[in-house]
Design a protein around this motif. Structure first.
Motif, mmCIF file in Angstrom:
data_model
loop_
_atom_site.group_PDB
_atom_site.id
_atom_site.type_symbol
_atom_site.label_atom_id
_atom_site.label_comp_id
_atom_site.label_asym_id
_atom_site.label_seq_id
_atom_site.Cartn_x
_atom_site.Cartn_y
_atom_site.Cartn_z
ATOM 1 N N ASN A 217 -13.771 -6.797 6.317
ATOM 2 C CA ASN A 217 -12.521 -6.394 6.772
ATOM 3 C C ASN A 217 -12.545 -5.951 8.086
ATOM 4 O OD1 ASN A 217 -9.860 -5.270 7.158
ATOM 5 N ND2 ASN A 217 -10.148 -3.766 5.489
ATOM 6 N N LEU A 218 -11.614 -6.707 9.177
ATOM 7 C CA LEU A 218 -11.859 -6.455 10.482
ATOM 8 C C LEU A 218 -10.573 -5.674 11.235
ATOM 9 C CD1 LEU A 218 -13.198 -10.252 11.593
ATOM 10 C CD2 LEU A 218 -14.226 -8.102 11.158
ATOM 11 N N HIS A 219 -9.696 -5.256 10.131
ATOM 12 C CA HIS A 219 -8.695 -4.793 10.585
ATOM 13 C C HIS A 219 -9.001 -3.384 11.643
ATOM 14 C CE1 HIS A 219 -4.626 -2.805 10.859
ATOM 15 N NE2 HIS A 219 -4.049 -3.711 10.054
ATOM 16 N N PRO A 220 -8.321 -3.224 12.645
ATOM 17 C CA PRO A 220 -8.727 -2.179 13.669
ATOM 18 C C PRO A 220 -8.207 -0.841 13.219
ATOM 19 C CG PRO A 220 -7.027 -3.342 14.563
ATOM 20 C CD PRO A 220 -7.510 -4.058 13.310
ATOM 21 N N GLY A 221 -7.153 -0.815 12.401
ATOM 22 C CA GLY A 221 -6.690 0.453 11.623
ATOM 23 C C GLY A 221 -7.479 0.587 10.335
ATOM 24 N N GLU A 222 -8.525 -0.129 9.858
ATOM 25 C CA GLU A 222 -9.280 -0.074 8.840
ATOM 26 C C GLU A 222 -8.355 0.078 7.474
ATOM 27 O OE1 GLU A 222 -11.862 3.358 9.371
ATOM 28 O OE2 GLU A 222 -13.111 2.364 10.795
ATOM 29 N N LEU A 223 -7.191 -0.560 7.472
ATOM 30 C CA LEU A 223 -6.396 -0.715 6.267
ATOM 31 C C LEU A 223 -6.895 -1.553 5.304
ATOM 32 C CD1 LEU A 223 -2.929 -0.941 8.079
ATOM 33 C CD2 LEU A 223 -3.919 0.962 6.962
ATOM 34 N N PRO A 224 -6.880 -1.298 4.036
ATOM 35 C CA PRO A 224 -7.515 -2.154 2.932
ATOM 36 C C PRO A 224 -6.802 -3.313 2.862
ATOM 37 C CG PRO A 224 -6.278 -0.327 2.032
ATOM 38 C CD PRO A 224 -6.314 -0.021 3.453
ATOM 39 N N THR A 430 0.143 -1.810 -7.313
ATOM 40 C CA THR A 430 -0.795 -0.809 -6.468
ATOM 41 C C THR A 430 -0.020 -0.404 -4.897
ATOM 42 O OG1 THR A 430 -2.441 -2.049 -7.336
ATOM 43 C CG2 THR A 430 -2.996 -0.703 -5.455
ATOM 44 N N TYR A 431 0.717 -1.518 -4.454
ATOM 45 C CA TYR A 431 1.111 -1.365 -3.267
ATOM 46 C C TYR A 431 2.137 -0.312 -3.328
ATOM 47 C CZ TYR A 431 3.160 -2.676 1.289
ATOM 48 O OH TYR A 431 3.698 -2.781 2.644
ATOM 49 N N VAL A 432 3.156 -0.221 -4.312
ATOM 50 C CA VAL A 432 4.156 0.797 -4.066
ATOM 51 C C VAL A 432 3.649 2.261 -4.056
ATOM 52 C CG1 VAL A 432 4.494 1.076 -6.695
ATOM 53 C CG2 VAL A 432 6.566 1.432 -5.153
ATOM 54 N N PHE A 433 2.489 2.577 -4.834
ATOM 55 C CA PHE A 433 1.795 3.749 -4.818
ATOM 56 C C PHE A 433 1.246 4.127 -3.530
ATOM 57 C CE2 PHE A 433 2.134 2.890 -9.420
ATOM 58 C CZ PHE A 433 2.931 3.775 -9.777
ATOM 59 N N TYR A 434 0.641 3.000 -3.130
ATOM 60 C CA TYR A 434 -0.299 3.271 -1.612
ATOM 61 C C TYR A 434 0.608 3.144 -0.402
ATOM 62 C CZ TYR A 434 -3.988 2.896 1.715
ATOM 63 O OH TYR A 434 -4.734 2.845 2.820
ATOM 64 N N ALA A 435 1.465 2.230 -0.147
ATOM 65 C CA ALA A 435 2.108 2.056 1.076
ATOM 66 C C ALA A 435 2.914 3.144 1.503
ATOM 67 C CB ALA A 435 2.897 0.738 1.001
ATOM 68 N N PRO A 436 3.207 3.276 2.912
ATOM 69 C CA PRO A 436 3.789 4.252 3.285
ATOM 70 C C PRO A 436 5.331 4.306 3.070
ATOM 71 C CG PRO A 436 2.652 3.271 5.280
ATOM 72 C CD PRO A 436 2.475 2.485 3.768
ATOM 73 N N GLU A 437 5.876 3.124 2.821
ATOM 74 C CA GLU A 437 7.200 2.893 2.358
ATOM 75 C C GLU A 437 7.564 3.051 0.836
ATOM 76 O OE1 GLU A 437 5.673 -1.317 2.722
ATOM 77 O OE2 GLU A 437 5.503 0.712 3.687
ATOM 78 N N GLY A 438 6.338 3.449 0.119
ATOM 79 C CA GLY A 438 6.334 3.928 -1.153
ATOM 80 C C GLY A 438 5.986 5.193 -1.304
ATOM 81 N N SER A 440 3.081 6.654 -0.673
ATOM 82 C CA SER A 440 1.717 7.250 0.113
ATOM 83 C C SER A 440 0.735 7.989 -0.607
ATOM 84 C CB SER A 440 2.427 8.060 1.397
ATOM 85 O OG SER A 440 3.400 7.262 2.113
ATOM 86 N N MET A 441 0.270 7.491 -1.666
ATOM 87 C CA MET A 441 -0.844 8.353 -2.410
ATOM 88 C C MET A 441 -2.101 7.882 -1.864
ATOM 89 S SD MET A 441 0.634 8.274 -6.406
ATOM 90 C CE MET A 441 2.136 9.173 -6.656
ATOM 91 N N ASP A 442 -3.057 8.602 -2.564
ATOM 92 C CA ASP A 442 -4.524 8.111 -2.027
ATOM 93 C C ASP A 442 -4.837 6.705 -2.720
ATOM 94 O OD1 ASP A 442 -7.371 9.123 -1.718
ATOM 95 O OD2 ASP A 442 -7.393 8.574 -3.684
ATOM 96 N N TYR A 443 -5.550 6.002 -2.019
ATOM 97 C CA TYR A 443 -6.059 4.858 -2.396
ATOM 98 C C TYR A 443 -6.519 4.540 -3.753
ATOM 99 C CZ TYR A 443 -7.665 -0.143 -2.103
ATOM 100 O OH TYR A 443 -8.011 -1.409 -2.146
ATOM 101 N N GLY A 444 -7.440 5.527 -4.070
ATOM 102 C CA GLY A 444 -8.089 5.464 -5.500
ATOM 103 C C GLY A 444 -6.795 5.763 -6.628
ATOM 104 N N ILE A 445 -6.117 6.789 -6.309
ATOM 105 C CA ILE A 445 -5.106 7.210 -7.320
ATOM 106 C C ILE A 445 -4.165 5.779 -7.667
ATOM 107 C CG2 ILE A 445 -3.172 8.560 -8.099
ATOM 108 C CD1 ILE A 445 -4.757 10.797 -6.510
#
Length: 482
Positions: A217-224, A430-438, A440-445
């Motif tokens: 993963n080469l994203h400079p913001g380290e987004l999954p 998964t996206y709706v729980f993790y994303a800022p417009e969702g 914004s939960m912890d990635y594992g949760i």
């Protein structure tokens, strides 16, 4: 470089081989009269040559989507190539083919009507609301960007540019399909292809070579990568917006065998465009960090402009400006057109009248979508685009499930739709729980909650499979008894 070339080849082979498999499973019948003839109304239903339909379909589904989305997806590195190729061949092109061909088989029906027929009335209600909301968001997002660019190049204010653009959108959305769309849009579709081919050739002369595949993963913001990449690159891989556009062209096909070239083929073409711009984004700036800096400075439009001018000179700059202005606007007007069709279909079902014959009413149906779209186009573009992404992929997921149920009920190989439907269910859940417009939960949760939803949807589908098998056995028993 090798990964990029192999990716292009795989998309072409995917069209030739898997596209034919999908067509054979669906089962075409050129002896059956298409809605272009059986419902010809001089407005939306009328025959059109397949090559025009293909270019219009490409323009309708693409716009700047496979350019901007691919550039943003390039931040993740060459792994983006994998998603574009696999997503396009096995999910996006299948999604587009079924949304177009099922519409054709059901008299040019809009996406929500198809959902209602195969997933039930409650799914239809929710899908109608979601689809119209998506049309509003798309019309707003794809109008704000060109308005900003025009206002920066002319004395006109941003608001004045918006009003001029929306005046055009309203006109194009209510005129017969052969007036503007049928005559001018094939030319714009050709421009979209020319841009991609020119940049694709120019990349071979960049200082840095196109990077080969790495799963890092080469994203400079380290987004999954999961599930963000699958939403960031939608156009070019799979996009629910396409299911709202395919019925426009389904109403113009002369015969069913044209569907693979128009629907599956246009999506493969969009995948090639996405590959080119993802590769250009990774290569031109030398690193994903430098690409992020360029995006922070000028956004995707600025990146496109810089790459085009550096690669193709002044002509490239003019081409980029044309693309950033014209291509989003053409997407905006077909978004309004498809929303007008959806509302006409819904209103016709409620009133038991043929709304297609009420031309004045058709024009009025644009207003409920155009007004909120005009309002939303004045807010922050980045905020707007995030909501387009998630709602877009939810619509894509619903369309894949609709295709799966169509195949299941017709005793055909449903896995070509149900497997990508299961995959996209996991993505959007998964996206709706993790994303800022969702939320914004912890990635594992987010992964856990998304997994729970996926299991619930998978269980629903398994029950459908069991129910269908039981019904088939009952019918066989009754047939033998008779």
């Amino acid at each position: 470089m090798t990964t990029f070339i192999i990716s292009i080849v795989l998309l072409i082979v995917g069209y030739i081989v898997y596209g034919k498999v999908v067509e054979r499973i669906f089962g075409i019948n050129d002896d059956q009269e298409t809605p272009a003839y059986s419902r010809n109304d001089g407005m939306d239903y009328m025959p059109m040559s397949w090559w025009k339909g293909s270019l219009i379909q490409l323009l309708n589904i693409a716009g700047t989507g496979p350019i901007f989305g691919a550039i943003l997806g390039a931040l993740y590195g060459p792994i983006a190539f994998v998603w574009i190729v696999i997503g396009c061949i096995f999910a996006g092109a299948v999604h587009d083919y079924f949304s177009g061909m099922m519409s054709l088989r059901h008299g040019g029906a809009q996406f929500p009507s198809l959902v209602g027929r195969y997933l039930g009335k409650y799914a239809k209600i929710l899908t109608t609301i979601l689809s119209i909301c998506l049309m509003i968001l798309v019309a707003a997002a794809f109008t704000a960007a060109p308005a900003q660019l025009i206002s920066s190049l002319t004395p006109l204010s941003f608001t004045a540019c918006l009003l001029v653009i929306f005046a055009y959108l309203l006109l194009a959305a209510v005129l017969p399909v052969n007036r503007i769309i049928g005559k001018v849009y094939p030319v714009f579709g050709a421009i979209l292809i020319f841009m991609a081919v020119s940049i694709g050739i120019g990349m071979f002369f960049f200082e840095e070579p196109i990077p080969n595949l790495t799963f890092s993963n080469l994203h400079p913001g380290e987004l999954p990568i999961w599930p963000l990449l699958m939403v960031t690159i939608s156009c070019g891989a799979i996009s629910g917006f396409h299911s709202t556009q395919s019925p426009i062209i389904a109403r113009t096909l002369k015969k069913e065998s044209e569907g693979r070239k128009v629907f599956y083929g246009a999506m493969i073409g969009e995948g090639v465009i996405a590959l080119v711009w993802a590769a250009a984004g990774m290569t031109f700036f030398g690193s994903t960090g430098a690409l992020q800096t360029a995006l922070d400075a000028g956004g995707p439009g600025g990146v496109v402009n810089e790459i085009s001018i550096s690669t193709l000179g002044v002509f490239g700059g003019l081409l980029a400006i044309m693309g950033i202005v014209i291509l989003p606007i053409t997407t905006g007007d077909t978004a309004l057109r498809s929303s007008r069709m959806m509302l006409a279909e819904l209103l016709g079902q409620l009133t038991k009248t043929d709304m297609m014959k009420k031309k004045g009413t058709l024009a009025l149906l644009i207003i409920p979508v155009a007004l909120p779209a005009l309002f939303l186009s004045m807010i922050d573009y980045n905020f707007l685009w995030r909501y387009v992404g998630w709602s877009n992929q939810v619509v894509a997921t619903v369309m894949l499930w609709t295709g799966a149920m169509y195949l299941l009920k017709n005793h055909k190989f449903h896995w070509i739709c149900s497997i990508p439907a299961l995959f996209m269910t996991a993505v959007v859940s998964t996206y709706v729980f993790y994303a800022p417009e969702g939320f914004s939960m912890d990635y594992g949760i987010s992964m856990l909650l998304g997994g729970i939803i996926w299991v619930a949807v998978a269980a629903w589908f398994i029950r459908k499979l069991i129910s269908q098998k039981s019904q088939d056995k009952y019918q066989i028993t009754e047939s033998k008894a008779g």
